[in-house]
Design a protein around this motif. Structure first.
Motif, PDB file in Angstrom:
ATOM      1  N   ALA A 110      -0.552   5.752   5.791  1.00 48.87           N
ATOM      2  CA  ALA A 110       0.532   4.973   6.397  1.00 48.87           C
ATOM      3  C   ALA A 110       0.868   3.762   5.534  1.00 48.87           C
ATOM      4  O   ALA A 110       2.043   3.414   5.364  1.00 48.87           O
ATOM      5  CB  ALA A 110       0.133   4.530   7.803  1.00 48.87           C
ATOM      6  N   ASN A 111      -0.160   3.127   4.961  1.00 47.74           N
ATOM      7  CA  ASN A 111       0.077   1.974   4.091  1.00 47.74           C
ATOM      8  C   ASN A 111       0.796   2.378   2.809  1.00 47.74           C
ATOM      9  O   ASN A 111       1.688   1.666   2.330  1.00 47.74           O
ATOM     10  CB  ASN A 111      -1.248   1.279   3.751  1.00 47.74           C
ATOM     11  CG  ASN A 111      -1.764   0.434   4.894  1.00 47.74           C
ATOM     12  OD1 ASN A 111      -1.000  -0.151   5.641  1.00 47.74           O
ATOM     13  ND2 ASN A 111      -3.079   0.360   5.031  1.00 47.74           N
ATOM     14  N   VAL A 112       0.409   3.529   2.237  1.00 50.85           N
ATOM     15  CA  VAL A 112       1.049   3.998   1.007  1.00 50.85           C
ATOM     16  C   VAL A 112       2.515   4.329   1.265  1.00 50.85           C
ATOM     17  O   VAL A 112       3.409   3.915   0.517  1.00 50.85           O
ATOM     18  CB  VAL A 112       0.315   5.231   0.439  1.00 50.85           C
ATOM     19  CG1 VAL A 112       1.104   5.844  -0.711  1.00 50.85           C
ATOM     20  CG2 VAL A 112      -1.083   4.844  -0.029  1.00 50.85           C
ATOM     21  N   VAL A 113       2.771   5.086   2.340  1.00 51.53           N
ATOM     22  CA  VAL A 113       4.153   5.457   2.670  1.00 51.53           C
ATOM     23  C   VAL A 113       4.979   4.204   2.956  1.00 51.53           C
ATOM     24  O   VAL A 113       6.122   4.074   2.499  1.00 51.53           O
ATOM     25  CB  VAL A 113       4.178   6.414   3.874  1.00 51.53           C
ATOM     26  CG1 VAL A 113       5.612   6.648   4.345  1.00 51.53           C
ATOM     27  CG2 VAL A 113       3.534   7.748   3.504  1.00 51.53           C
ATOM     28  N   SER A 114       4.402   3.260   3.703  1.00 50.30           N
ATOM     29  CA  SER A 114       5.125   2.021   4.014  1.00 50.30           C
ATOM     30  C   SER A 114       5.401   1.224   2.746  1.00 50.30           C
ATOM     31  O   SER A 114       6.465   0.615   2.606  1.00 50.30           O
ATOM     32  CB  SER A 114       4.316   1.171   4.995  1.00 50.30           C
ATOM     33  OG  SER A 114       4.178   1.828   6.237  1.00 50.30           O
ATOM     34  N   GLY A 115       4.435   1.228   1.806  1.00 50.89           N
ATOM     35  CA  GLY A 115       4.649   0.519   0.543  1.00 50.89           C
ATOM     36  C   GLY A 115       5.814   1.100  -0.237  1.00 50.89           C
ATOM     37  O   GLY A 115       6.630   0.360  -0.812  1.00 50.89           O
ATOM     38  N   ILE A 116       5.924   2.436  -0.244  1.00 55.57           N
ATOM     39  CA  ILE A 116       7.038   3.082  -0.940  1.00 55.57           C
ATOM     40  C   ILE A 116       8.357   2.741  -0.251  1.00 55.57           C
ATOM     41  O   ILE A 116       9.362   2.436  -0.906  1.00 55.57           O
ATOM     42  CB  ILE A 116       6.827   4.610  -0.980  1.00 55.57           C
ATOM     43  CG1 ILE A 116       5.575   4.941  -1.805  1.00 55.57           C
ATOM     44  CG2 ILE A 116       8.045   5.312  -1.568  1.00 55.57           C
ATOM     45  CD1 ILE A 116       5.178   6.392  -1.759  1.00 55.57           C
ATOM     46  N   ILE A 117       8.352   2.773   1.085  1.00 50.52           N
ATOM     47  CA  ILE A 117       9.574   2.452   1.836  1.00 50.52           C
ATOM     48  C   ILE A 117       9.992   1.010   1.588  1.00 50.52           C
ATOM     49  O   ILE A 117      11.181   0.710   1.394  1.00 50.52           O
ATOM     50  CB  ILE A 117       9.354   2.712   3.341  1.00 50.52           C
ATOM     51  CG1 ILE A 117       9.182   4.207   3.596  1.00 50.52           C
ATOM     52  CG2 ILE A 117      10.518   2.161   4.164  1.00 50.52           C
ATOM     53  CD1 ILE A 117       8.810   4.549   5.024  1.00 50.52           C
ATOM     54  N   VAL A 118       9.011   0.095   1.588  1.00 52.21           N
ATOM     55  CA  VAL A 118       9.324  -1.316   1.336  1.00 52.21           C
ATOM     56  C   VAL A 118       9.925  -1.492  -0.059  1.00 52.21           C
ATOM     57  O   VAL A 118      10.896  -2.229  -0.252  1.00 52.21           O
ATOM     58  CB  VAL A 118       8.056  -2.188   1.496  1.00 52.21           C
ATOM     59  CG1 VAL A 118       8.274  -3.588   0.931  1.00 52.21           C
ATOM     60  CG2 VAL A 118       7.663  -2.282   2.969  1.00 52.21           C
ATOM     61  N   THR A 145      -0.967  -0.036  -1.169  1.00 52.17           N
ATOM     62  CA  THR A 145      -1.488  -0.138   0.194  1.00 52.17           C
ATOM     63  C   THR A 145      -1.364  -1.536   0.796  1.00 52.17           C
ATOM     64  O   THR A 145      -1.263  -1.675   2.012  1.00 52.17           O
ATOM     65  CB  THR A 145      -2.975   0.280   0.240  1.00 52.17           C
ATOM     66  OG1 THR A 145      -3.698  -0.461  -0.744  1.00 52.17           O
ATOM     67  CG2 THR A 145      -3.114   1.770  -0.044  1.00 52.17           C
ATOM     68  N   TYR A 146      -1.397  -2.563  -0.039  1.00 54.97           N
ATOM     69  CA  TYR A 146      -1.337  -3.936   0.463  1.00 54.97           C
ATOM     70  C   TYR A 146      -0.308  -4.741  -0.331  1.00 54.97           C
ATOM     71  O   TYR A 146      -0.026  -4.443  -1.490  1.00 54.97           O
ATOM     72  CB  TYR A 146      -2.702  -4.633   0.344  1.00 54.97           C
ATOM     73  CG  TYR A 146      -3.772  -4.046   1.241  1.00 54.97           C
ATOM     74  CD1 TYR A 146      -3.952  -4.519   2.533  1.00 54.97           C
ATOM     75  CD2 TYR A 146      -4.595  -3.014   0.789  1.00 54.97           C
ATOM     76  CE1 TYR A 146      -4.924  -3.980   3.362  1.00 54.97           C
ATOM     77  CE2 TYR A 146      -5.568  -2.460   1.610  1.00 54.97           C
ATOM     78  CZ  TYR A 146      -5.725  -2.951   2.899  1.00 54.97           C
ATOM     79  OH  TYR A 146      -6.675  -2.404   3.707  1.00 54.97           O
ATOM     80  N   SER A 147       0.217  -5.786   0.320  1.00 51.82           N
ATOM     81  CA  SER A 147       1.106  -6.726  -0.350  1.00 51.82           C
ATOM     82  C   SER A 147       0.465  -8.103  -0.334  1.00 51.82           C
ATOM     83  O   SER A 147      -0.261  -8.451   0.608  1.00 51.82           O
ATOM     84  CB  SER A 147       2.475  -6.769   0.342  1.00 51.82           C
ATOM     85  OG  SER A 147       3.150  -5.539   0.196  1.00 51.82           O
ATOM     86  N   TYR A 148       0.737  -8.890  -1.372  1.00 49.55           N
ATOM     87  CA  TYR A 148       0.112 -10.194  -1.539  1.00 49.55           C
ATOM     88  C   TYR A 148       1.179 -11.288  -1.468  1.00 49.55           C
ATOM     89  O   TYR A 148       2.199 -11.217  -2.159  1.00 49.55           O
ATOM     90  CB  TYR A 148      -0.625 -10.271  -2.880  1.00 49.55           C
ATOM     91  CG  TYR A 148      -1.823  -9.353  -2.955  1.00 49.55           C
ATOM     92  CD1 TYR A 148      -3.113  -9.854  -2.839  1.00 49.55           C
ATOM     93  CD2 TYR A 148      -1.666  -7.973  -3.122  1.00 49.55           C
ATOM     94  CE1 TYR A 148      -4.216  -9.017  -2.888  1.00 49.55           C
ATOM     95  CE2 TYR A 148      -2.763  -7.129  -3.172  1.00 49.55           C
ATOM     96  CZ  TYR A 148      -4.035  -7.653  -3.057  1.00 49.55           C
ATOM     97  OH  TYR A 148      -5.115  -6.820  -3.102  1.00 49.55           O
TER      98      TYR A 148
END
Length: 273
Positions: A110-118, A145-148
């Protein structure tokens, strides 16, 4: 029962290790080339890449490197007979295996997919100043997976991409970097509002960076009480950072000016801009 083949030979193990080393070497080279390509584009156009392009470029680079490592590791493992035999045994129960793996890795996927969408939809970009829940700062990285996010005190806020894609994000720089510095204050009901307006706007003129007519300093009455008048003074700045600093200086200067003019003032905390 899954049959297990005889142990791997020395040559098979060496081959698997060589594949792994080559995989990580190729991944490092590709990552470096993509980094240099991004820098080359920046130099070629003689300016920094737009935040949207910079965010997409970094995400594409990480996806390419992750794909190379995944394929290379899988290829290296299949050089071992035990892994090939295990893979054939698991193939018969592929549905159950996929369900188990998918459930265990749900959060990561979910984090990977969300990162691509973002990275594609661009609700936030590298360099944007954002507020998420109680956190606020500048976006430094949008990883797989994460944003900083770098906070004002130089600490780092690490947010899972799934939350970044599902929460309400307040972006101060997405369309226009200009931001308003707002100071709310109170004067007695007996005070002359014309005089208060003159003094307040004179102070604000020294802080204003608004160039267009609709972004000149403004003073509005927000509330009329029996014994006090509540007012809001607004000046525009080039960025959210500048607006925060201007609000602090404006609050102090306004209080000093109104006291010197014989008008009692009480500056309230800045309203959200």
């Amino acid at each position: 029962m899954i049959p297990i083949a005889a142990g791997a030979t020395t040559s098979e193990i060496v081959a698997a290790v060589v594949y792994l080393l080559l995989t990580f070497a190729v991944a490092a080279i590709v990552d470096r080339l993509l980094q240099d390509h991004g820098g080359g584009v920046t130099r070629a156009i003689s300016r920094k890449l737009p935040a949207a392009d910079e965010t997409r470029l970094r995400m594409a680079r990480r996806l390419v490197v992750a794909a190379i490592i995944f394929v290379g590791v899988m290829w290296a493992l299949t050089r071992l007979p035990e892994v090939r035999t295990l893979a054939r045994g698991l193939l018969a129960s592929a549905g159950i295996t996929a369900l188990i793996v998918g459930f265990a890795a749900r959060s990561v996927l979910a984090n990977v997919v969300s990162g691509i969408i973002v990275a594609l939809a661009q609700p936030v970009r590298i360099g944007d100043y954002v507020a998420i829940d109680e956190w606020e700062g500048t976006v430094e990285e949008v990883r797989l997976t994460y944003s900083y996010i770098r906070a004002e005190d130089n600490s780092r806020i690490v947010i899972p991409n799934e939350q970044l894609g599902s929460k309400v994000v307040r972006n101060f720089t997405l369309v226009d970097e200009a931001s308003a510095a707002v100071v709310e204050f109170v004067v007695p009901a007996s005070a002359s509002l014309a005089e208060v307006r003159r003094e307040a706007l004179d102070v604000a003129a020294g802080f204003s960076r608004g160039g267009s007519p609709d972004r000149q300093p403004s003073l509005t009455v927000t509330e009329l009480a029996a014994d006090a008048v509540h007012l809001r003074l607004t000046v525009w700045q080039d960025s959210k950072h500048d607006a925060d600093r201007a609000a602090a200086g404006l609050r102090f200067a306004l209080d000093e000016r109104l006291k010197a003019a014989g008008l009692t003032a009480g500056a309230a905390p800045a309203a959200p801009s």
